[in-house]
Design an enzyme around this catalytic site. Structure first.
Site, PDB file in Angstrom:
ATOM      1  N   GLY A  11       0.777  -1.237   0.000  1.00 40.02           N
ATOM      2  CA  GLY A  11       0.000   0.000   0.000  1.00 40.02           C
ATOM      3  C   GLY A  11       0.808   1.286   0.000  1.00 40.02           C
ATOM      4  O   GLY A  11       0.337   2.313   0.500  1.00 40.02           O
ATOM      5  N   SER A  12       1.977   1.285  -0.627  1.00 37.21           N
ATOM      6  CA  SER A  12       2.740   2.547  -0.644  1.00 37.21           C
ATOM      7  C   SER A  12       2.057   3.579  -1.548  1.00 37.21           C
ATOM      8  O   SER A  12       2.101   4.782  -1.266  1.00 37.21           O
ATOM      9  CB  SER A  12       4.195   2.317  -1.067  1.00 37.21           C
ATOM     10  OG  SER A  12       4.288   1.985  -2.427  1.00 37.21           O
ATOM     11  N   ASN A  13       1.417   3.140  -2.613  1.00 31.84           N
ATOM     12  CA  ASN A  13       0.659   4.099  -3.441  1.00 31.84           C
ATOM     13  C   ASN A  13      -0.563   4.614  -2.691  1.00 31.84           C
ATOM     14  O   ASN A  13      -0.894   5.799  -2.770  1.00 31.84           O
ATOM     15  CB  ASN A  13       0.248   3.459  -4.765  1.00 31.84           C
ATOM     16  CG  ASN A  13       1.355   3.544  -5.796  1.00 31.84           C
ATOM     17  OD1 ASN A  13       1.675   4.625  -6.283  1.00 31.84           O
ATOM     18  ND2 ASN A  13       1.970   2.400  -6.099  1.00 31.84           N
ATOM     19  N   ARG A  64     -15.375 -15.054  -9.058  1.00 34.46           N
ATOM     20  CA  ARG A  64     -14.967 -13.656  -9.158  1.00 34.46           C
ATOM     21  C   ARG A  64     -16.147 -12.700  -8.997  1.00 34.46           C
ATOM     22  O   ARG A  64     -16.057 -11.675  -8.345  1.00 34.46           O
ATOM     23  CB  ARG A  64     -14.303 -13.450 -10.540  1.00 34.46           C
ATOM     24  CG  ARG A  64     -13.574 -12.133 -10.710  1.00 34.46           C
ATOM     25  CD  ARG A  64     -12.920 -12.049 -12.076  1.00 34.46           C
ATOM     26  NE  ARG A  64     -11.926 -13.074 -12.315  1.00 34.46           N
ATOM     27  CZ  ARG A  64     -10.652 -13.019 -11.881  1.00 34.46           C
ATOM     28  NH1 ARG A  64     -10.231 -11.981 -11.204  1.00 34.46           N
ATOM     29  NH2 ARG A  64      -9.822 -13.994 -12.138  1.00 34.46           N
ATOM     30  N   MET A  89      -4.203  -6.698  -7.059  1.00 36.34           N
ATOM     31  CA  MET A  89      -3.649  -7.695  -7.962  1.00 36.34           C
ATOM     32  C   MET A  89      -4.672  -8.753  -8.379  1.00 36.34           C
ATOM     33  O   MET A  89      -4.334  -9.917  -8.582  1.00 36.34           O
ATOM     34  CB  MET A  89      -2.403  -8.344  -7.315  1.00 36.34           C
ATOM     35  CG  MET A  89      -1.319  -7.334  -6.955  1.00 36.34           C
ATOM     36  SD  MET A  89      -0.865  -6.163  -8.270  1.00 36.34           S
ATOM     37  CE  MET A  89       0.312  -7.168  -9.161  1.00 36.34           C
ATOM     38  N   ARG A  90      -5.926  -8.330  -8.538  1.00 37.57           N
ATOM     39  CA  ARG A  90      -6.954  -9.216  -9.100  1.00 37.57           C
ATOM     40  C   ARG A  90      -7.395  -8.641 -10.434  1.00 37.57           C
ATOM     41  O   ARG A  90      -7.637  -7.438 -10.534  1.00 37.57           O
ATOM     42  CB  ARG A  90      -8.202  -9.255  -8.201  1.00 37.57           C
ATOM     43  CG  ARG A  90      -7.976  -9.734  -6.802  1.00 37.57           C
ATOM     44  CD  ARG A  90      -7.770 -11.205  -6.679  1.00 37.57           C
ATOM     45  NE  ARG A  90      -8.892 -11.996  -7.173  1.00 37.57           N
ATOM     46  CZ  ARG A  90      -8.791 -13.306  -7.437  1.00 37.57           C
ATOM     47  NH1 ARG A  90      -7.651 -13.929  -7.289  1.00 37.57           N
ATOM     48  NH2 ARG A  90      -9.846 -13.978  -7.870  1.00 37.57           N
ATOM     49  N   ASN A 106      -6.402   3.181 -12.346  1.00 35.55           N
ATOM     50  CA  ASN A 106      -5.392   2.226 -11.878  1.00 35.55           C
ATOM     51  C   ASN A 106      -4.012   2.800 -12.121  1.00 35.55           C
ATOM     52  O   ASN A 106      -3.816   3.609 -13.043  1.00 35.55           O
ATOM     53  CB  ASN A 106      -5.542   0.922 -12.685  1.00 35.55           C
ATOM     54  CG  ASN A 106      -4.512  -0.129 -12.294  1.00 35.55           C
ATOM     55  OD1 ASN A 106      -4.290  -0.392 -11.105  1.00 35.55           O
ATOM     56  ND2 ASN A 106      -3.865  -0.733 -13.280  1.00 35.55           N
ATOM     57  N   HIS A 108      -0.121   1.534 -13.018  1.00 35.67           N
ATOM     58  CA  HIS A 108       0.592   0.366 -13.534  1.00 35.67           C
ATOM     59  C   HIS A 108       2.071   0.725 -13.693  1.00 35.67           C
ATOM     60  O   HIS A 108       2.390   1.805 -14.204  1.00 35.67           O
ATOM     61  CB  HIS A 108      -0.005  -0.053 -14.888  1.00 35.67           C
ATOM     62  CG  HIS A 108       0.691  -1.254 -15.458  1.00 35.67           C
ATOM     63  ND1 HIS A 108       0.480  -2.519 -14.973  1.00 35.67           N
ATOM     64  CD2 HIS A 108       1.623  -1.368 -16.439  1.00 35.67           C
ATOM     65  CE1 HIS A 108       1.243  -3.368 -15.641  1.00 35.67           C
ATOM     66  NE2 HIS A 108       1.946  -2.698 -16.532  1.00 35.67           N
ATOM     67  N   SER A 135       2.218   4.484 -15.348  1.00 32.40           N
ATOM     68  CA  SER A 135       1.059   5.079 -16.014  1.00 32.40           C
ATOM     69  C   SER A 135      -0.148   5.013 -15.090  1.00 32.40           C
ATOM     70  O   SER A 135      -0.345   4.017 -14.393  1.00 32.40           O
ATOM     71  CB  SER A 135       0.704   4.289 -17.291  1.00 32.40           C
ATOM     72  OG  SER A 135       1.816   4.151 -18.143  1.00 32.40           O
ATOM     73  N   GLU A 142      -9.806  -4.440 -21.069  1.00 36.69           N
ATOM     74  CA  GLU A 142      -8.517  -4.998 -21.451  1.00 36.69           C
ATOM     75  C   GLU A 142      -7.570  -4.827 -20.257  1.00 36.69           C
ATOM     76  O   GLU A 142      -7.519  -3.731 -19.686  1.00 36.69           O
ATOM     77  CB  GLU A 142      -8.004  -4.116 -22.589  1.00 36.69           C
ATOM     78  CG  GLU A 142      -7.124  -4.742 -23.613  1.00 36.69           C
ATOM     79  CD  GLU A 142      -6.775  -3.646 -24.621  1.00 36.69           C
ATOM     80  OE1 GLU A 142      -5.599  -3.376 -24.807  1.00 36.69           O
ATOM     81  OE2 GLU A 142      -7.732  -3.018 -25.157  1.00 36.69           O
ATOM     82  N   ASP A 144      -4.815  -3.668 -18.142  1.00 34.63           N
ATOM     83  CA  ASP A 144      -3.859  -2.536 -18.255  1.00 34.63           C
ATOM     84  C   ASP A 144      -4.021  -1.794 -19.583  1.00 34.63           C
ATOM     85  O   ASP A 144      -3.037  -1.281 -20.137  1.00 34.63           O
ATOM     86  CB  ASP A 144      -2.409  -3.025 -18.072  1.00 34.63           C
ATOM     87  CG  ASP A 144      -2.208  -3.699 -16.724  1.00 34.63           C
ATOM     88  OD1 ASP A 144      -2.779  -3.213 -15.735  1.00 34.63           O
ATOM     89  OD2 ASP A 144      -1.495  -4.721 -16.668  1.00 34.63           O
ATOM     90  N   THR A 171       9.124   5.636  -6.783  1.00 30.79           N
ATOM     91  CA  THR A 171       9.144   7.040  -6.332  1.00 30.79           C
ATOM     92  C   THR A 171       8.363   7.909  -7.316  1.00 30.79           C
ATOM     93  O   THR A 171       7.706   8.875  -6.913  1.00 30.79           O
ATOM     94  CB  THR A 171      10.579   7.583  -6.171  1.00 30.79           C
ATOM     95  OG1 THR A 171      11.229   7.536  -7.430  1.00 30.79           O
ATOM     96  CG2 THR A 171      11.367   6.793  -5.152  1.00 30.79           C
TER      97      THR A 171
HETATM   98  C1  GAR Z   1       2.947  -0.768  -7.602  1.00 27.31           C
HETATM   99  O1  GAR Z   1       4.201  -0.749  -8.228  1.00 27.31           O
HETATM  100  C2  GAR Z   1       1.837  -0.742  -8.634  1.00 27.31           C
HETATM  101  O2  GAR Z   1       2.129   0.054  -9.750  1.00 27.31           O
HETATM  102  C3  GAR Z   1       1.767  -2.197  -9.015  1.00 27.31           C
HETATM  103  O3  GAR Z   1       1.907  -2.900  -7.807  1.00 27.31           O
HETATM  104  C4  GAR Z   1       2.704  -2.118  -6.923  1.00 27.31           C
HETATM  105  C5  GAR Z   1       1.951  -1.961  -5.639  1.00 27.31           C
HETATM  106  O4  GAR Z   1       2.744  -1.344  -4.665  1.00 27.31           O
HETATM  107  N1  GAR Z   1       0.537  -2.505  -9.671  1.00 27.31           N
HETATM  108  C6  GAR Z   1       0.413  -3.414 -10.628  1.00 27.31           C
HETATM  109  O5  GAR Z   1       1.343  -4.095 -11.014  1.00 27.31           O
HETATM  110  C7  GAR Z   1      -0.978  -3.532 -11.204  1.00 27.31           C
HETATM  111  N2  GAR Z   1      -0.936  -4.116 -12.506  1.00 27.31           N
HETATM  112  P1  GAR Z   1       2.077  -0.667  -3.412  1.00 27.31           P
HETATM  113  O6  GAR Z   1       1.171  -1.714  -2.761  1.00 27.31           O
HETATM  114  O7  GAR Z   1       3.235  -0.319  -2.511  1.00 27.31           O
HETATM  115  O8  GAR Z   1       1.304   0.514  -3.875  1.00 27.31           O
END
Ligand code: GAR
Length: 215
Positions: A11-13, A64, A89-90, A106, A108, A135, A142, A144, A171
Site C-alpha cells: 500500500g505505498s501508493n 470472481r 492484484m486481481r 489504476n 501500472h 502510467s 482490457e 492494463d 518514487t
Molecule cells: C505498484 O508498483 C503498482 O504500480 C503495481 O503494484 C505495486 C503496488 O505497490 N501494480 C500493478 O502491477 C498492477 N498491474 P504498493 O502496494 O506499494 O502501492
C-alpha cells in the site's frame, strides 16, 4: 470527490494518496480502503490516517463475480464516487468494469502500452529500453489497457536490476498517482475519441534523455 481504494499488499501508493488527500484544499477524500488479502500492510496506512479499512477476501467467495458484488456493495455503502486501484492484484471482470466505467482508475508500473501484466521491470530490462516508468489510466475490459491519464518516465541505468528499477519507478508512482487523482477530482479529465483528454499546465520543453544528450 469521495474515493475508494482497492489494494492487495503493502500500500505505498495508497499512502501517497492518503497523504495527498490530507493536504489542505485537495479535491478528493478517501472514504474507504478494501484489501482482498488479509493482513495487507496498506490496511495499517488507512487506519493510521483515520480511514475505514476492511478485508474482503476473494478466497471466501464462490467465483470472481460474487467477490466483486460484495466489493461494489461495500464501496457504494461508503458513498464512493471514484475507485482507485493501487496495487490491487486481481483481474476485474467485464461486469465490474461496466459498473465502474469512467469512475475507476489504476496505476501500472510501466509506460503503457508497453509491458502490460506482471514483471514489468524485468521485462523492461530484458527489452533494453532506456526509459521506463509508470502510467495512471482508466480501467477498461482490457488488462492494463484503458485510456491513459498520466505517465512518468525514469531512466534505466547501467547495472540496474529489477529491484533497483522498481524502486526508481515507485518514487515516480508516488508523485504521479496523486497528481492524476487531483486532475480527475477537479474534473479536468474527459473522454474524447477513446482517449482521456486533460487540461492543466504543460511544459512544452520537458524532455528526458537517457543517456544524456551532449550539447
Ligand atoms: C505498484 O508498483 C503498482 O504500480 C503495481 O503494484 C505495486 C503496488 O505497490 N501494480 C500493478 O502491477 C498492477 N498491474 P504498493 O502496494 O506499494 O502501492
Amino acid at each position: 470527490m469521495k474515493v475508494g481504494v482497492l489494494i492487495s499488499g503493502r500500500g505505498s501508493n495508497l499512502k501517497s494518496l492518503l497523504d495527498a488527500c490530507a493536504t489542505p484544499g485537495f479535491p478528493a477524500q478517501i472514504v474507504t480502503v478494501i484489501s482482498n488479502r488479509p493482513g495487507a500492510g496498506g490496511l495499517d496506512h488507512a487506519r493510521a490516517a483515520g480511514v475505514a479499512a476492511e478485508t474482503i477476501d476473494h478466497k471466501g467467495f464462490d467465483g470472481r463475480e460474487a467477490f466483486e458484488t460484495a466489493v461494489t456493495a461495500a464501496l457504494e455503502a461508503a458513498g464512493v464516487e471514484l475507485l482507485c486501484l493501487a496495487g490491487f492484484m486481481r483481474v476485474v471482470s467485464a461486469g465490474f468494469v461496466r459498473h465502474w466505467q469512467g469512475r475507476m482508475i489504476n496505476i501500472h508500473p510501466s509506460l503503457l502500452p508497453l509491458f502490460p501484466g506482471l514483471d514489468t521491470h524485468a521485462r523492461a530490462l530484458a527489452a533494453g529500453v532506456r526509459l521506463h516508468g509508470c502510467s495512471v489510466h482508466y480501467v477498461n475490459e482490457e488488462v492494463d489497457g484503458g485510456p491513459i491519464i498520466g505517465q512518468a518516465a525514469v531512466p534505466v541505468l547501467p547495472g540496474d536490476d529489477p529491484d533497483s528499477l522498481a524502486a526508481r519507478v515507485l518514487t515516480a508512482e508516488h508523485r504521479l498517482y496523486p497528481a492524476c487523482l487531483r486532475l480527475v477530482a477537479e474534473g479536468k479529465v474527459r473522454f474524447q475519441g477513446g482517449k482521456a483528454e486533460i487540461s492543466g499546465k504543460f511544459d512544452p520543453s520537458a524532455r528526458i534523455f537517457n543517456p544524456p544528450a551532449e550539447a
